[in-house]
Motif scaffolding. Structure first.
Motif, PDB file in Angstrom:
ATOM      1  N   THR A  32       0.828  -1.210   0.000  1.00 33.77           N
ATOM      2  CA  THR A  32       0.000   0.000   0.000  1.00 33.77           C
ATOM      3  C   THR A  32       0.858   1.254   0.000  1.00 33.77           C
ATOM      4  O   THR A  32       0.539   2.242  -0.667  1.00 33.77           O
ATOM      5  N   MET A  64      -7.824   0.957   0.544  1.00 32.53           N
ATOM      6  CA  MET A  64      -8.321   0.169   1.677  1.00 32.53           C
ATOM      7  C   MET A  64      -9.243  -0.944   1.206  1.00 32.53           C
ATOM      8  O   MET A  64      -9.165  -2.078   1.688  1.00 32.53           O
ATOM      9  N   MET A  65     -10.108  -0.634   0.250  1.00 33.06           N
ATOM     10  CA  MET A  65     -11.033  -1.635  -0.260  1.00 33.06           C
ATOM     11  C   MET A  65     -10.291  -2.732  -1.015  1.00 33.06           C
ATOM     12  O   MET A  65     -10.636  -3.918  -0.903  1.00 33.06           O
ATOM     13  N   THR A  67      -7.230  -3.801  -0.406  1.00 31.52           N
ATOM     14  CA  THR A  67      -6.611  -4.645   0.621  1.00 31.52           C
ATOM     15  C   THR A  67      -7.652  -5.480   1.345  1.00 31.52           C
ATOM     16  O   THR A  67      -7.441  -6.672   1.610  1.00 31.52           O
ATOM     17  N   LEU A  68      -8.783  -4.870   1.644  1.00 29.29           N
ATOM     18  CA  LEU A  68      -9.842  -5.550   2.392  1.00 29.29           C
ATOM     19  C   LEU A  68     -10.396  -6.741   1.613  1.00 29.29           C
ATOM     20  O   LEU A  68     -10.549  -7.837   2.160  1.00 29.29           O
ATOM     21  N   SER A 114      -9.011  -9.080   8.419  1.00 26.42           N
ATOM     22  CA  SER A 114      -9.112  -8.108   7.327  1.00 26.42           C
ATOM     23  C   SER A 114      -9.411  -6.710   7.852  1.00 26.42           C
ATOM     24  O   SER A 114      -8.847  -5.726   7.368  1.00 26.42           O
ATOM     25  N   GLY A 118      -7.224  -3.428   7.472  1.00 25.44           N
ATOM     26  CA  GLY A 118      -7.789  -2.224   6.889  1.00 25.44           C
ATOM     27  C   GLY A 118      -7.535  -0.991   7.741  1.00 25.44           C
ATOM     28  O   GLY A 118      -7.205   0.084   7.224  1.00 25.44           O
ATOM     29  N   LEU A 143     -16.822  -1.050   6.278  1.00 19.55           N
ATOM     30  CA  LEU A 143     -15.635  -1.859   6.567  1.00 19.55           C
ATOM     31  C   LEU A 143     -16.039  -3.232   7.087  1.00 19.55           C
ATOM     32  O   LEU A 143     -15.569  -4.262   6.594  1.00 19.55           O
ATOM     33  N   ALA A 147     -15.977  -6.772   4.905  1.00 17.08           N
ATOM     34  CA  ALA A 147     -15.094  -7.827   5.401  1.00 17.08           C
ATOM     35  C   ALA A 147     -15.867  -9.124   5.615  1.00 17.08           C
ATOM     36  O   ALA A 147     -15.408 -10.212   5.234  1.00 17.08           O
TER      37      ALA A 147
END
Length: 253
Positions: A32, A64-65, A67-68, A114, A118, A143, A147
């Motif tokens: 990231t 973030m999304m 990675t999530l 997750s 995040g 979030l 997840a």
């Protein structure tokens, strides 16, 4: 409800995060950070703002999304696939616990890992750009819901997969491209009208749009539509998992 069984599965899966700290936490954070350096510095120097938001801050919800989604799917799919691979899944299935308790344990741990990641990514982003969260409740809502939903999806992939190659097939070839083409690094209003309509067929767009709205009150689609889309996908995943345990699909052979 057998809470001890849920707790045992949950804690066992959470312990795996500690054993693989480099892969589970450090690697995504470094990746990231590279995105911020490349996109924030290189592209951000040419695009100062997008819909009134500095470009570096604009891409934070999308990162973030990304990675999530990736980690929710990979954590849940590997968590249920590995017991299948070594044969210990039959011990779980023969134990006096229901399929609901099994799902709660595995999916709960995957979603928790997750969400932790995040929030770490969010904290990392603060080191690069100033971030304002205008709707903290809705940010946490998206979030948590994302997840859980994609951990359920990853659970389905883990049961469906016959080998490690299949385990990575959908996340790499489908989910990641959908995230990149779903407005992670741009607003769809920057696209020609035809491609705007094409992008509306991308389900990940609605997740990213709703998540970005919780930060900056700017979105590509209505917040109500974003919530409806993720709830529909959540219901679909729950239905498929119910069918899997009802029929024993790839669990009884």
């Amino acid at each position: 409800m057998n809470f001890e069984a849920v707790k045992s599965i949950y804690l066992f899966e959470m312990a795996r995060m500690k054993r693989t700290l480099l892969q589970s936490v450090i690697s995504p954070v470094l990746s990231t950070s590279l995105y911020f350096v490349v996109f924030g510095a290189a592209i951000g120097s040419r695009i100062e703002t997008v819909e009134g938001v500095p470009y570096g801050a604009f891409i934070v919800p999308g990162l973030m999304m990304l990675t999530l989604l990736q980690n929710s799917i990979s954590n849940a799919s590997f968590g249920i696939y590995f017991p299948k691979f070594i044969g210990t899944i039959y011990e779980v299935l023969s134990a006096p616990i229901s399929f609901l308790e099994i799902v709660l344990g595995y999916v709960g741990a995957a979603a928790t890992k997750s969400m932790i990641l995040g929030l770490i990514i969010l904290a990392t982003a603060h080191l690069f750009v100033p971030i304002e969260i205008k709707h903290p409740f809705w940010m946490l809502f998206f979030l948590v819901l994302t997840a859980i939903t994609f951990s359920l999806f990853g659970f389905i992939i883990g049961i469906w997969a016959d080998n490690f190659e299949k385990l990575q097939l959908i996340p790499l070839l489908i989910i990641t491209p959908l995230v990149f083409l779903g407005g992670s690094f741009y607003s769809i209003h920057m696209l020609p009208e035809f491609w705007q309509k094409v992008t509306l067929a991308n389900p990940v767009l609605y997740l990213i749009s709703g998540f970005r709205w919780s930060f900056y009150e700017t979105a590509d689609v209505g917040i109500e539509l974003s919530i409806a889309m993720i709830l529909i996908f959540l219901a679909l995943c729950l239905s498929i998992i119910w069918w899997i345990f009802r029929t024993g699909y790839k669990l009884k052979t």
